[in-house]
Scaffold this motif. Structure first.
Motif, PDB file in Angstrom:
ATOM      1  N   SER A  38      37.140  33.038  45.939  1.00 19.14           N
ATOM      2  CA  SER A  38      37.920  32.959  44.711  1.00 19.14           C
ATOM      3  C   SER A  38      38.612  34.287  44.417  1.00 19.14           C
ATOM      4  CB  SER A  38      36.992  32.614  43.550  1.00 19.14           C
ATOM      5  OG  SER A  38      37.421  31.445  42.953  1.00 19.14           O
ATOM      6  N   GLY A  39      39.863  34.217  44.033  1.00 18.27           N
ATOM      7  CA  GLY A  39      40.573  35.432  43.643  1.00 18.27           C
ATOM      8  C   GLY A  39      41.214  36.178  44.793  1.00 18.27           C
ATOM      9  N   CYS A  40      41.205  35.593  46.003  1.00 15.33           N
ATOM     10  CA  CYS A  40      41.745  36.325  47.147  1.00 15.33           C
ATOM     11  C   CYS A  40      43.250  36.139  47.265  1.00 15.33           C
ATOM     12  CB  CYS A  40      41.048  35.895  48.433  1.00 15.33           C
ATOM     13  SG  CYS A  40      41.465  34.233  48.956  1.00 15.33           S
ATOM     14  N   GLY A  41      43.835  35.284  46.421  1.00 20.19           N
ATOM     15  CA  GLY A  41      45.292  35.144  46.435  1.00 20.19           C
ATOM     16  C   GLY A  41      45.805  33.868  47.078  1.00 20.19           C
ATOM     17  N   LYS A  42      44.938  32.910  47.325  1.00 16.66           N
ATOM     18  CA  LYS A  42      45.368  31.658  47.960  1.00 16.66           C
ATOM     19  C   LYS A  42      46.372  30.911  47.090  1.00 16.66           C
ATOM     20  CE  LYS A  42      41.204  29.969  47.802  1.00 16.66           C
ATOM     21  NZ  LYS A  42      40.397  30.992  47.147  1.00 16.66           N
ATOM     22  N   SER A  43      45.996  30.729  45.816  1.00 20.50           N
ATOM     23  CA  SER A  43      46.894  29.986  44.922  1.00 20.50           C
ATOM     24  C   SER A  43      48.214  30.710  44.762  1.00 20.50           C
ATOM     25  CB  SER A  43      46.254  29.816  43.543  1.00 20.50           C
ATOM     26  OG  SER A  43      45.098  29.042  43.635  1.00 20.50           O
ATOM     27  N   THR A  44      48.139  32.029  44.620  1.00 21.65           N
ATOM     28  CA  THR A  44      49.358  32.806  44.447  1.00 21.65           C
ATOM     29  C   THR A  44      50.292  32.597  45.636  1.00 21.65           C
ATOM     30  OG1 THR A  44      48.063  34.427  43.236  1.00 21.65           O
ATOM     31  CG2 THR A  44      50.238  35.114  43.997  1.00 21.65           C
ATOM     32  N   LEU A  45      49.721  32.617  46.835  1.00 22.26           N
ATOM     33  CA  LEU A  45      50.535  32.434  48.035  1.00 22.26           C
ATOM     34  C   LEU A  45      51.139  31.027  48.060  1.00 22.26           C
ATOM     35  CD1 LEU A  45      51.499  33.666  50.656  1.00 22.26           C
ATOM     36  CD2 LEU A  45      49.431  32.826  51.767  1.00 22.26           C
TER      37      LEU A  45
HETATM   38  N1  LIG Z   1      49.500  35.542  36.113  1.00 26.59           N
HETATM   39  C1  LIG Z   1      48.707  36.496  36.615  1.00 26.59           C
HETATM   40  N2  LIG Z   1      48.720  37.731  36.090  1.00 26.59           N
HETATM   41  C2  LIG Z   1      47.931  38.706  36.582  1.00 26.59           C
HETATM   42  N3  LIG Z   1      47.107  38.539  37.615  1.00 26.59           N
HETATM   43  C3  LIG Z   1      47.041  37.336  38.187  1.00 26.59           C
HETATM   44  C4  LIG Z   1      47.832  36.243  37.721  1.00 26.59           C
HETATM   45  N4  LIG Z   1      47.555  35.169  38.479  1.00 26.59           N
HETATM   46  C5  LIG Z   1      46.627  35.559  39.372  1.00 26.59           C
HETATM   47  N5  LIG Z   1      46.324  36.861  39.206  1.00 26.59           N
HETATM   48  C6  LIG Z   1      45.386  37.630  40.025  1.00 26.59           C
HETATM   49  O1  LIG Z   1      45.749  37.496  41.366  1.00 26.59           O
HETATM   50  C7  LIG Z   1      44.619  37.377  42.182  1.00 26.59           C
HETATM   51  C8  LIG Z   1      44.723  36.142  43.052  1.00 26.59           C
HETATM   52  O2  LIG Z   1      44.645  35.006  42.253  1.00 26.59           O
HETATM   53  P1  LIG Z   1      44.696  33.547  42.862  1.00 26.59           P
HETATM   54  O3  LIG Z   1      45.854  33.442  43.769  1.00 26.59           O
HETATM   55  O4  LIG Z   1      44.645  32.589  41.729  1.00 26.59           O
HETATM   56  O5  LIG Z   1      43.338  33.474  43.679  1.00 26.59           O
HETATM   57  P2  LIG Z   1      42.653  32.213  44.364  1.00 26.59           P
HETATM   58  O6  LIG Z   1      43.518  31.039  44.204  1.00 26.59           O
HETATM   59  O7  LIG Z   1      42.471  32.628  45.785  1.00 26.59           O
HETATM   60  O8  LIG Z   1      41.329  32.046  43.686  1.00 26.59           O
HETATM   61  C9  LIG Z   1      43.405  37.360  41.271  1.00 26.59           C
HETATM   62  O9  LIG Z   1      42.809  38.626  41.319  1.00 26.59           O
HETATM   63  C10 LIG Z   1      43.974  37.080  39.927  1.00 26.59           C
HETATM   64  O10 LIG Z   1      43.237  37.746  38.946  1.00 26.59           O
END
Ligand SMILES: Nc1ncnc2c1ncn2[C@@H]1O[C@H](COP(=O)(O)OP(=O)(O)O)[C@@H](O)[C@H]1O
Ligand SMILES: [Mg+2]
Lengths: 350, 295
Positions: A38-45
């Protein structure tokens, strides 16, 4: 066609960089799974690929066309969200046909496509219901139906099964897999569950802290992890790690028990981290000494927790065993199965 | 089993509220209803069981004008109030430092007392010394200084503008809160589905806030119908009754002319109209509040 190429993708939120230059190639028709804690950036990517998130640097291309600056609607990519994100005020049919309606397709055409998708997903009897009248699994299918009707180049899934109970999760897992085998649409699937990744993927991308750690087929990652992180993340129960030292061409535990042969690149006295998968530990007449801790039979196999000097290891065996807790046993590592990692860099030593 | 004693306890607990409602809502309503059927001469009751008050009302040449003004006041006021409230609420729902500050600031017109609001606006809109009229004139936008409250053609709409200034902030805040609670994933899903900003608003945001929208519309309509101090202090129904609305006319009839009977008849008409409008509105919107209340 729907091949996705990511080139040095970076993403920062303010001063914090969460993606540190991701390179990735997803072939047309491939089922790629992004996995990581969790939190490794998967969703962001994933959201960057969808166009829901802008990227700070790098290039995203679909079939060789750079799509960085296109809005989501012009990327020909569909996404299935974790919470389904169905429109509560629309029926199943309206939910599925919404994108087509926005695209100003004819009523007849919309009905035909919605019906076709509903047939694929067994949703035909539910078309006139509202989302709140559906079970979790049915909602999940509607969310998939909404993606299918668009016939996009790429499907994106963000942890689509994490809200379902365990049994449904296994069932939906195979349904998604079957759907992919049927439609052959390029798919990028995000999960934090390595079992989901192993069972579904053509290609797994293991991420940690905004970096890609390793990319490869499920068995490649299982058999040849590039570092301690990947080795420990993939596989369940997880790989055992113990400190070891090289002596006389062999790898020994700290109390001198033999684990296996050392590769020639390592000289005497070198300290390493030894990695051993639970199923590669074998009970033997001689070898490292251990005491049996927990015994957990699961039917097909039995999981044993072994206490060794300064370490504890998990082994699994398909044999029916007659041990009880507290018994002393000898163990050895199956031939050729010992993995070694640099103690500092944690990289695999081949 | 002590469910039956539980139930009696429950009835007992709500007794004070029921009593208060009976005393302060049902009682006066009943009084007004019976009074409307009573002949009153010079403040003296002269016999119950007559429709004379309603006949007098129907014959009153002023009543048509009052109805027209009331329609502008209630319908125009409500529609404009909700529409501007929706626009402002949508703007306030955007995440930024500016909107966070504005969200608090915008309640200012709402917390001012009616009398202060009315006096301030009356003064600003004044025909000779009003700052708004003189600004428009010195900017060359008007030939002479406009007397907003003195012009029969402008007065009603001027009142509506002040009404909106006063009532819209709460509507905007309620709708802002509703908009902000629309699940972000739904918005994103609609972006993936190809919706542009307007389509997202129309097909995702609006249906999601339909319940709040219905509620604030009904509440605004009731507030506006009941609003008395603002028009009474600003114009007193003038000039020449051109801004006379139900509430001011009822007040004038009862407390200046002491025609209690006619005033009561008018109150009854007012109440019935309001109930019909609200019922109609709720019926037309039955889907939105049924689903909204269920979820
Ligand atoms: N809108 C945002 N503003 C600031 N930080 C964010 C935001 N969205 C995600 N993050 C940060 O980016 C990192 C990756 O998040 P995310 O891609 O959701 O992780 P995953 O899906 O792998 O659990 C996390 O550390 C999260 O705290
Ligand atoms: Mg995530």
């Amino acid at each position: 066609m729907g091949s996705v190429t990511l080139n040095n993708i970076r993403k920062s939120y303010g001063a914090v960089e969460v993606l540190h230059g991701i390179d990735l190639q997803v072939e047309d028709g491939e089922f790629t799974v992004l996995v990581g804690p969790s939190g490794c950036g998967k969703s962001t990517l994933l959201r960057a690929i969808a166009g829901l998130e802008t990227i700070s640097d790098g290039e995203i291309s679909l079939d060789g066309q750079v799509i960085n600056h296109l809005p989501p609607k012009r990327r020909d990519i569909a996404m299935v969200f974790q919470n389904y994100a169905l429109y509560p005020h629309m029926t199943v049919a309206k939910n599925m046909g919404f994108s087509l309606r926005l695209a100003k397709e004819s009523k007849a055409e919309i009905d035909r496509k919605v019906q076709a998708a509903a047939d694929i997903l067994d949703l035909a009897p539910l078309l006139e219901r509202y989302p709140k009248q559906l079970s979790g699994g049915q909602r999940q299918r509607v969310a998939m139906g909404r993606a299918i009707v668009r016939d996009p180049e790429v499907f994106l899934f963000d942890e689509p099964l994490s809200n379902l109970d365990a049994k449904l999760r296994v069932q939906m897992r195979s349904e998604i897999k079957e759907l992919h085998q049927r439609l052959r649409t390029t798919t990028v699937y995000v999960t934090h569950d390595q079992i989901e990744a192993m069972t579904m993927a053509d290609k797994i991308v293991v991420m940690r802290g905004g970096h890609v750690e390793q990319t490869g087929s499920p068995l490649e990652l299982y058999d040849r992890p590039v570092n301690v992180f990947v080795a420990g993340f993939i596989g369940s129960p997880a790989m055992n790690f113990i400190e070891a030292v090289v002596q006389g061409g062999n790898v020994l535990t700290s109390d001198g028990a033999m684990l296996g042969p050392a590769p020639e690149s390592l000289s005497d006295g070198a300290r390493v981290t030894a990695g051993i998968r639970p199923e590669d530990i074998i009970l033997a007449d001689s070898g490292a000494e251990a005491k049996v801790g927990l015994i957990e039979p699961t039917g097909a196999e039995t999981q044993l927790t072994l206490r060794m000097q300064g370490a504890s290891m998990v082994m699994t065996t398909r044999d029916r065993i007659t041990l009880s807790p507290g018994d002393a046993v000898h163990i050895r590592v199956a031939e050729g199965k010992l993995r070694l990692f640099d103690i500092q860099s944690e990289a695999a030593i081949r | 089993m002590n469910t039956s004693s539980d139930r009696w306890l429950a009835y007992f607990m709500i007794l004070p509220v029921v009593a208060a409602v009976l005393a302060f809502v049902i009682g006066p309503t009943w009084d007004v209803a019976t009074l409307s059927l009573t002949q009153v001469v010079m403040g003296q009751e002269r016999g119950f069981g007559t429709l004379n008050n309603f006949r007098a009302l129907a014959a009153d040449p002023m009543f048509a004008l009052v109805l027209k003004n009331t329609a502008i006041w209630i319908l125009g006021g409500t529609i404009l109030c909700v529409m501007t409230g929706l626009a402002v609420g949508t703007f306030l729902a955007i995440d930024s430092k500016m909107t966070t500050g504005l969200r608090a600031l915008i309640l200012l017109p709402w917390v001012l007392p009616d009398v202060v609001t009315a006096m301030a606006w009356k003064w600003m809109l004044h025909g000779q010394v009003g700052v708004i009229g003189s600004t428009l004139q010195s900017a060359g936008l008007t030939e002479q200084q406009i007397s907003f409250l003195g012009d029969p053609d402008l007065v009603m709409w001027t009142l509506v503008v002040v009404l909106i200034w006063r009532k819209m902030p709460l509507v905007a805040l309620i709708l802002c809160a509703a908009i902000r609670s629309v699940p972000n994933e739904q918005i994103e899903a609609s972006r993936m589905d190809g919706a542009n900003a307007f389509e997202r608003f129309r097909f995702v945001v609006i249906p999601n806030i339909a319940f709040s929208l219905t509620a604030v519309t009904v509440i605004s309509m009731i507030w506006i119908t009941a609003e008395f101090a603002l028009p009474w202090i600003m114009t007193g129904g003038g000039p020449a009754n051109t801004s006379q609305i139900m509430s001011t006319y009822i007040y004038q009839q009862s407390f200046e002319f002491f025609s209690w009977g006619v005033a009561s008849a008018m109150s009854v008409v007012n109440l019935v109209m309001l109930m019909v409008i609200v019922a109609l509105y709720l019926y037309v919107n039955r889907k939105s509040w049924a689903t909204g209340a269920a979820s």
